[in-house]
Design a protein around this motif. Structure first.
Motif, mmCIF file in Angstrom:
data_model
loop_
_atom_site.group_PDB
_atom_site.id
_atom_site.type_symbol
_atom_site.label_atom_id
_atom_site.label_comp_id
_atom_site.label_asym_id
_atom_site.label_seq_id
_atom_site.Cartn_x
_atom_site.Cartn_y
_atom_site.Cartn_z
ATOM 1 N N LEU A 1 1.172 -1.190 0.146
ATOM 2 C CA LEU A 1 0.024 0.023 -0.134
ATOM 3 C C LEU A 1 0.936 1.129 -0.177
ATOM 4 N N HIS A 2 2.058 1.165 0.507
ATOM 5 C CA HIS A 2 3.042 2.384 0.632
ATOM 6 C C HIS A 2 3.467 2.713 -0.821
ATOM 7 N N GLU A 3 3.982 1.637 -1.438
ATOM 8 C CA GLU A 3 4.300 1.577 -2.767
ATOM 9 C C GLU A 3 3.080 2.092 -3.757
ATOM 10 N N LEU A 4 1.873 1.706 -3.582
ATOM 11 C CA LEU A 4 0.769 1.984 -4.267
ATOM 12 C C LEU A 4 0.513 3.469 -4.090
ATOM 13 N N GLY A 5 0.726 4.133 -2.795
ATOM 14 C CA GLY A 5 0.555 5.601 -2.791
ATOM 15 C C GLY A 5 1.650 6.328 -3.760
ATOM 16 N N HIS A 6 2.885 5.991 -3.859
ATOM 17 C CA HIS A 6 3.676 6.606 -4.751
ATOM 18 C C HIS A 6 3.083 6.460 -6.095
#
Length: 378
Positions: free
Chosen positions: A68-73
């Motif tokens: 989810l962190h990487e999806l935010g980027h």
């Protein structure tokens, strides 16, 4: 290029596990080694399948937060017209393979901060849920590390947000620092300055690791290598920026026809330094025979095998006036060994990554030479 090369993961030895918001999600093979190590550790200490399941479940939940962190980027970059090829999970975290970072420093700051912001939101939602369930929330975060899984996830998400905000490449904070510096100087100089800060942080972290926790040495090495890689990538980008493909076109090269035998490819390989050969028919490139294709053909059918049976088709083309920066990105993203270069619709030559990198090294040497000359002029 094989037609399925574009579907290959950005990082080798990765297996696709799904798609989120149209972005492929991969898991690296070493991630399964981590899960096995976690399972064995819990089994040795607890001798309980329930403990093993809880330990592995926590790691999977943790890496779900990383995705989810990487999806935010990725989703923030999408707002600025930048695509993300895929997201890959590694034992040390996740990697979102963006086409590029935004050229606008303000946009880069938003993209960089989006990942930690997701972790803060996750931590906030967990805190809200625990409060609504009237679960006891300790006053100190350290006490929550020994609590239930949700309490542990709350603390870990806050840690992930804080760690990624450190002003050191390759963390998100390093990109924020670079963007802030880029508002006052050119991007290449800003990257070098931010990379120096990242390497200084890595040295400090390595010293702390030697004194207290050897695991920090591994993180320090990761930060050091990441800072160097970011600086090197930006240096190449700045050297290529503004140059047209015409400066790197290979006009003198050996070629094959579809009817040639692999024996001719062997002769051309041994006679020179060229490893990949364009296949030309009626003045047009219709394919390429790579060194791997040649070796595979020799293994399967021998030197008398025909080139057409082992050449890769669907060769991409680039105009001679296209920017070198964009051509480099195309070569990296498509997995192509070479591109056919055209001028006014006619074949003008070929280009590969090796030749572009050679040009970048020459440009770097010329740039350094000019700096030296300016320093000597009184």
């Amino acid at each position: 290029m094989n037609s399925n090369q574009k579907n290959q993961p950005s990082i080798k030895w990765s297996m696709r596990v799904g798609t989120l918001a149209g972005i492929a999600v991969y898991v690296h093979a070493t991630f399964f080694i981590l899960l096995l190590w976690i399972a064995l550790s819990y089994w040795r200490s607890e001798q309980s399948l329930q403990a093993v399941a809880q330990g592995v479940g926590f790691i999977l939940a943790l890496f779900g937060c990383v995705v989810l962190h990487e999806l935010g980027h990725a989703l923030t970059a999408r707002r600025f017209g930048i695509k993300t090829r895929d997201i890959t999970l590694l034992p040390i975290g996740g990697v979102a393979s963006l086409e590029k970072m935004p050229d606008d420093p303000r946009q880069e700051i938003l993209v960089a901060l989006a990942g930690p912001a997701v972790n803060i939101v996750i931590a906030g939602l967990i805190w809200l849920w625990l409060s609504l369930q009237q679960m006891v929330i300790p006053d100190q975060l350290s006490s929550m590390l020994t609590g239930n899984m949700l309490q542990q996830l709350l603390v870990v998400n806050l840690f992930l947000a804080g760690f990624n905000l450190l002003p050191a490449f390759p963390m998100d904070g390093g990109r924020v620092l670079r963007a802030v510096l880029a508002m006052r100087m050119d991007r290449a100089a800003a990257t070098r300055r931010a990379a120096s800060v990242g390497q200084a942080f890595a040295l400090w972290l390595g010293l702390v690791g030697m004194l207290y926790n050897p695991f920090l040495l591994f993180i320090a090495l990761f930060v050091w290598i990441g800072a160097m890689a970011e600086a090197g990538t930006e240096e190449i980008r700045s050297l290529l920026h503004g140059n047209a493909l015409a400066h790197a076109v290979i006009t003198h090269f050996e070629s094959l026809s579809p009817q040639d035998s692999l024996a001719r490819a062997i002769k051309l390989t041994l006679d020179g330094v060229q490893k990949d050969f364009p296949i030309i028919q009626n003045g047009e490139i219709i394919g390429v025979l790579t060194q791997e294709d040649l070796l595979r053909g020799l293994h399967e059918q021998g030197a008398l095998a025909v080139v057409r049976d082992y050449m890769q088709t669907n060769i991409e083309q680039a105009d001679v006036n296209e920017s070198l920066e964009s051509v480099m990105k195309r070569l990296q993203s498509c997995g192509c060994r070479l591109l056919a270069v055209t001028e006014n619709g006619q074949l003008a030559g070929i280009v590969n990554i090796d030749n572009i990198m050679e040009l970048a090294r020459i440009e770097a040497a010329l740039k350094e030479g000019n700096r030296t000359l300016r320093g000597r002029i009184p």
